[in-house]
Design a protein around this motif. Structure first.
Motif, short mmCIF file in Angstrom:
data_model
loop_
_atom_site.label_atom_id
_atom_site.label_comp_id
_atom_site.label_asym_id
_atom_site.label_seq_id
_atom_site.Cartn_x
_atom_site.Cartn_y
_atom_site.Cartn_z
N ARG A 156 0.82 -1.21 0.00
CA ARG A 156 0.00 0.00 0.00
C ARG A 156 0.86 1.26 0.00
N SER A 157 1.99 1.21 0.69
CA SER A 157 2.85 2.40 0.73
C SER A 157 3.48 2.65 -0.63
N TYR A 158 3.86 1.58 -1.37
CA TYR A 158 4.41 1.76 -2.71
C TYR A 158 3.35 2.35 -3.64
N ALA A 159 2.15 1.79 -3.58
CA ALA A 159 1.07 2.27 -4.45
C ALA A 159 0.72 3.71 -4.13
N LYS A 160 0.69 4.04 -2.85
CA LYS A 160 0.35 5.41 -2.45
C LYS A 160 1.42 6.39 -2.91
N ALA A 161 2.69 6.02 -2.75
CA ALA A 161 3.78 6.89 -3.18
C ALA A 161 3.72 7.12 -4.68
N ASN A 162 3.44 6.06 -5.44
CA ASN A 162 3.33 6.21 -6.89
C ASN A 162 2.18 7.15 -7.25
N SER A 163 1.04 7.00 -6.57
CA SER A 163 -0.10 7.87 -6.83
C SER A 163 0.24 9.32 -6.49
N ASN A 164 0.94 9.52 -5.38
CA ASN A 164 1.34 10.89 -4.99
C ASN A 164 2.25 11.51 -6.04
N TYR A 165 3.17 10.71 -6.57
CA TYR A 165 4.08 11.22 -7.60
C TYR A 165 3.31 11.68 -8.84
N HIS A 166 2.39 10.87 -9.30
CA HIS A 166 1.65 11.23 -10.51
C HIS A 166 0.71 12.40 -10.27
N GLN A 167 0.16 12.51 -9.06
CA GLN A 167 -0.68 13.67 -8.76
C GLN A 167 0.16 14.94 -8.75
N ALA A 168 1.36 14.83 -8.16
CA ALA A 168 2.25 15.99 -8.14
C ALA A 168 2.69 16.36 -9.56
N ARG A 169 2.93 15.36 -10.38
CA ARG A 169 3.31 15.61 -11.78
C ARG A 169 2.19 16.32 -12.53
N ALA A 170 0.97 15.83 -12.34
CA ALA A 170 -0.17 16.46 -13.01
C ALA A 170 -0.35 17.89 -12.53
N ASN A 171 -0.22 18.11 -11.22
CA ASN A 171 -0.36 19.48 -10.69
C ASN A 171 0.72 20.40 -11.23
N TYR A 172 1.94 19.88 -11.32
CA TYR A 172 3.05 20.70 -11.81
C TYR A 172 2.80 21.12 -13.26
N ILE A 173 2.39 20.15 -14.07
CA ILE A 173 2.14 20.46 -15.48
C ILE A 173 0.97 21.44 -15.63
N GLU A 174 -0.07 21.22 -14.82
CA GLU A 174 -1.21 22.12 -14.90
C GLU A 174 -0.84 23.54 -14.51
N ASN A 175 0.01 23.67 -13.49
CA ASN A 175 0.39 25.00 -13.01
C ASN A 175 1.38 25.70 -13.93
N HIS A 176 2.08 24.92 -14.78
CA HIS A 176 3.11 25.52 -15.64
C HIS A 176 2.77 25.40 -17.12
N SER A 177 1.56 24.99 -17.42
CA SER A 177 1.22 24.73 -18.82
C SER A 177 1.29 25.98 -19.69
N SER A 178 1.11 27.15 -19.12
CA SER A 178 1.17 28.38 -19.92
C SER A 178 2.51 29.08 -19.80
N GLY A 179 3.47 28.43 -19.15
CA GLY A 179 4.76 29.07 -18.96
C GLY A 179 5.90 28.32 -19.58
N GLU A 180 6.70 27.60 -18.73
CA GLU A 180 7.93 27.00 -19.20
C GLU A 180 7.73 25.68 -19.95
N LEU A 181 6.54 25.10 -19.87
CA LEU A 181 6.28 23.85 -20.58
C LEU A 181 5.82 24.12 -22.01
N ARG A 182 6.47 23.48 -22.97
CA ARG A 182 6.02 23.60 -24.36
C ARG A 182 4.93 22.57 -24.64
N ASN A 183 4.12 22.88 -25.63
CA ASN A 183 3.19 21.87 -26.10
C ASN A 183 3.96 20.74 -26.75
N LEU A 184 3.39 19.55 -26.73
CA LEU A 184 4.05 18.39 -27.31
C LEU A 184 3.90 18.41 -28.82
N ASP A 185 4.98 18.14 -29.50
CA ASP A 185 4.93 18.05 -30.97
C ASP A 185 5.88 16.96 -31.42
#
Length: 753
Positions: free
Chosen positions: A414-443
């Motif tokens: 459960r701790s491994y699964a929870k840590a993995n979920s936390n990582y992906h949530q943090a990744r999604a939040n980071y991308i959402e918060n930076h989507s109009s700034g330093e992150l380029r659209n994918l091409d």
């Protein structure tokens, strides 16, 4: 060519095979007989009775009833790795291995008597083998010792060696038994060249430099290359080496440090990275050649040490970091680590495919039967891959590692699964918060194209039920799924399934590894979906995970924040997946996979027939074995092609009840030039002019009896008198075609009927 009845057909091809091999009349040496008649079943961890004959040390060690692969093991097993966990013969006897040769009375030895038993009781040459022959993956082992061999021979007179295959011919039998009567002496290793000796010394000097930075780099290299078959300077009959840790310094005899995992504490304050020469025969199922020449050494220096990064203290073995390479190697720039893994990306993935995890249905039903792999462009790494984000999320990036070697380890899941979920949530939040700034659209430029010279940029992975293969380029028709892999995912795959996987581990460890790999597969697939139009992503995901349970649906929901990333790729069709993959096939260096393209060697009629086979999705493919080699013979032709059966599933997100998710109507076939797969399930021999007929009969199959009729006309049964002649030819062609990558095929999966 008119249709030939089965017996006449077999006779004609027997004669053709004889003529095709007539040019090679050089008598086989004892080593060659051992390789081509014995090692083809007795190699690596899944060798029956752990009798590993690919090295002389394995002949001396002998056999044991204790299995390496045991999916029901409640506690981690004792390690029995050849060259690691014992050195002297008596040490192996203390571990329960019994001898198979007898130095004092050679004719009494188990190996000698097994060979003679087959001579005295040859297999029937007509029809299927008797039902008492068991070739199943988890069959009960029968490993007679010398003092109970008479009982074994009385109960199983047809079970001589080679097991379930034709016996040696008189010349081969005499060669091998004479060698046994001489005490089975070890073959003499060829002398190293001056360049190889100098290169060997240069590598050990570099890997054992005293500065902190090089010590950390050497540790990183060791943890990624410990399974590699290293060769120095030359590809012509190279000497093979492996990278080990030793208690003794360069120039002294090796004293190998054998830990359960490469990142475990070596147990001594001072140790050395050494190159150990490996007196082994390469096996296709494990052979992973890796160039270790002076050019590679210079590249490592520039890549890892060219930047001015700092490390204040020597690398320590912190037990809290052993399952987290992102913490352990944080000082080394991410760009350097990713470039190292990408440079030989096929090798990097091959460690998962050909390493110890590769054997068994449960270990491999975590991947689709056929998918393509592409990589994030290292020159356009997102901030989530470039270092800062990974540094913030390191505590969520640790991977399953058993602590007790018992079922108690499952309580950590459960701790491994929870840590993995936390990582992906943090990744999604980071991308959402930076989507109009330093992150380029994918091409399209976000995908690595190999920079015009590196053919590791596009890979194809095949799962063959309980084994797998990975090759360079996009092979076959467009697959159902594809993965996009960046640095963090590539590293996680390596540490979960290679560096961190213990083949001797308890069932709990194997289960955790399988479950966690679900996350990694879905991450690679989701990364690919981000290149699709936003409105197409969920529908594709639902198709890939039809009838799946909550986990895969929840994964998509947890990562839905990533959908803020816009694909800047312009699509012109309603099938963006196929459109993108075909664009990449044209753009990425080596993606055309000419080495495996049957059009490069087939006649027009053959190419048309093969193309129709690949395009004909359907239940008829389900009757074929996973991997078949076809020998196509004509007036000016003696070629080999591979048929790969790719099974269809509604989803692969569940550990058990795989058969309930089978969709035979979605089975496809891949035709490849040359050899693909280490475990051939069947050989066919077809005249060039009969390939269209062969293909038509294959597409028309509606039952197993139809396939039995196909085998009767074109197949090579296990007990066919010309089996070894075909086998030798295939090895001869493979050695010529595959060069440094050549390895002996394994016949443990060859069809029993």
């Amino acid at each position: 060519m008119p249709y030939l009845k089965p017996p006449l057909f077999a006779f004609v091809f027997c004669m053709l095979s004889s003529l095709a091999g007539a040019a090679d009349k050089t008598p086989l040496t004892a080593t060659q007989v051992l390789e081509q008649r014995c090692v083809v079943c007795h190699g690596c961890y899944d060798a029956p009775c752990q009798l590993k004959l690919e090295a002389h040390d394995g002949v001396v060690r002998g056999g044991t009833l204790a299995p390496v692969y045991d999916g029901g093991r409640l506690r981690a097993a004792e390690l029995t790795r050849l060259f690691d966990d014992a050195q002297a013969e008596q040490e192996w006897r203390d571990k329960g291995f019994h001898p198979v040769i007898d130095q004092e009375k050679p004719k009494h030895g188990v190996m000698y008597r097994m060979l003679q038993l087959k001579q005295d009781n040859p297999l029937p040459t007509e029809g299927d083998l008797p039902s008492h022959f068991d070739f199943s993956l988890y069959r009960e082992q029968t490993c007679p010792k010398q003092n109970d061999f008479n009982s074994y021979a009385s109960k199983h007179p047809q079970w001589g060696m080679p097991f379930g295959l034709p016996g040696l011919n008189p010349e081969e039998h005499t060669t091998l038994t004479t060698w046994l009567q001489r005490g089975a002496p070890a073959p003499e290793l060829p002398a190293l060249t001056g360049a190889e000796k100098a290169n060997w010394q240069d590598w050990e000097t570099f890997l054992n430099a005293k500065d902190n930075r090089t010590q950390l780099v050497a540790r990183y290299l060791y943890e990624h290359l410990f399974l590699a078959a290293l060769y120095l300077e030359t590809e012509e009959n190279p000497a093979w080496f492996r990278l080990v840790r030793s208690r003794t310094a360069p120039g002294e005899p090796l004293d190998v440090i054998a830990t359960r995992r490469p990142y475990d504490d070596p147990g001594t304050d001072r140790f050395y990275y050494r190159l150990q020469r490996m007196p082994t025969s390469p096996l296709a199922k494990t052979h992973m050649p890796y160039r270790f020449d002076r050019a590679r050494l210079n590249w490592y220096r520039d890549l890892f040490l060219g930047d001015d990064w700092q490390l204040d203290a020597p690398p320590a073995y912190d037990p809290n970091q052993r399952a987290n390479p992102f913490k352990r190697f944080e000082p080394i720039p991410v760009y350097a680590r990713y470039r190292f893994l990408l440079e030989e990306a096929q090798f990097t993935i091959m460690n998962f495919i050909k390493g110890p995890v590769c054997r068994g249905r449960i270990a491999l039903n975590v991947i689709d039967d056929h998918f393509w792999v592409i990589f994030v462009n290292p020159e356009r790494l997102d901030p989530v891959e470039a270092g800062n984000f990974l540094a913030q999320e390191m505590d969520n990036l640790y991977l399953p590692t058993p602590r007790t070697g018992t079922l108690l380890d499952l309580f950590s899941w459960r701790s491994y699964a929870k840590a993995n979920s936390n990582y992906h949530q943090a990744r999604a939040n980071y991308i959402e918060n930076h989507s109009s700034g330093e992150l380029r659209n994918l091409d399209i430029e976000s995908i690595w194209d190999g920079e015009g010279h590196n053919d590791n940029a596009a890979l194809t992975v095949f799962r063959h039920f309980d084994t797998a293969s990975v090759v360079k380029g996009f092979v076959g028709e467009t697959p159902k799924t594809a993965w996009v892999i960046g640095y963090s995912l590539l590293e996680k795959i390596h540490y979960l399934l290679v560096a961190g996987f213990d083949v001797y581990g308890a069932a709990s460890h194997q289960l955790e590894s399988r479950l966690y790999m679900d996350f990694l597969r879905m991450e690679g697939e989701f990364n690919f979906l981000l290149y699709m139009p936003e409105e197409k992503r969920e529908a594709l995901w639902k198709h890939w995970y039809r009838d799946s349970r909550k986990g895969s649906k929840q994964y998509f929901a947890d990562n839905s924040g990533l959908n803020v990333r816009t694909s800047d790729i312009h699509f012109e069709t309603d099938d963006p997946k196929t459109e993108l993959l075909q664009k990449l096939r044209e753009r990425i260096h080596g993606a055309q996979a000419e080495r495996y393209d049957y059009r490069q060697s087939a006649s027009a009629d053959m190419a048309k027939a093969f193309s129709e086979l690949e395009k004909a999705t359907g239940i008829h493919n389900s009757f074929l074995p996973q991997v078949s080699f076809i020998n196509v013979i004509g007036d000016q032709r003696d070629d080999v092609y591979t048929l790969v059966n790719n099974a269809g599933y509604s989803n692969i997100a569940q550990l058990f009840r795989e058969q309930e998710r089978r969709l035979p109507a979605e089975d496809t076939l891949t035709v490849a030039r040359g050899f693909l797969g280490a475990y051939p399930n069947y050989f066919f021999q077809v005249n060039e002019k009969q390939i269209p007929l062969f293909a038509a009969e294959l597409k028309a199959m509606k039952s197993r009896s139809d396939f039995a009729a196909l085998k009767a006309r074109y197949g090579v049964r296990r007990n066919a008198t010309w089996f070894w002649r075909v086998s030798d030819k295939f090895h001869r062609i493979s050695r010529a075609q595959d060069g440094i990558e050549f390895g002996l095929f394994d016949y443990n999966r060859y069809s029993a009927r």
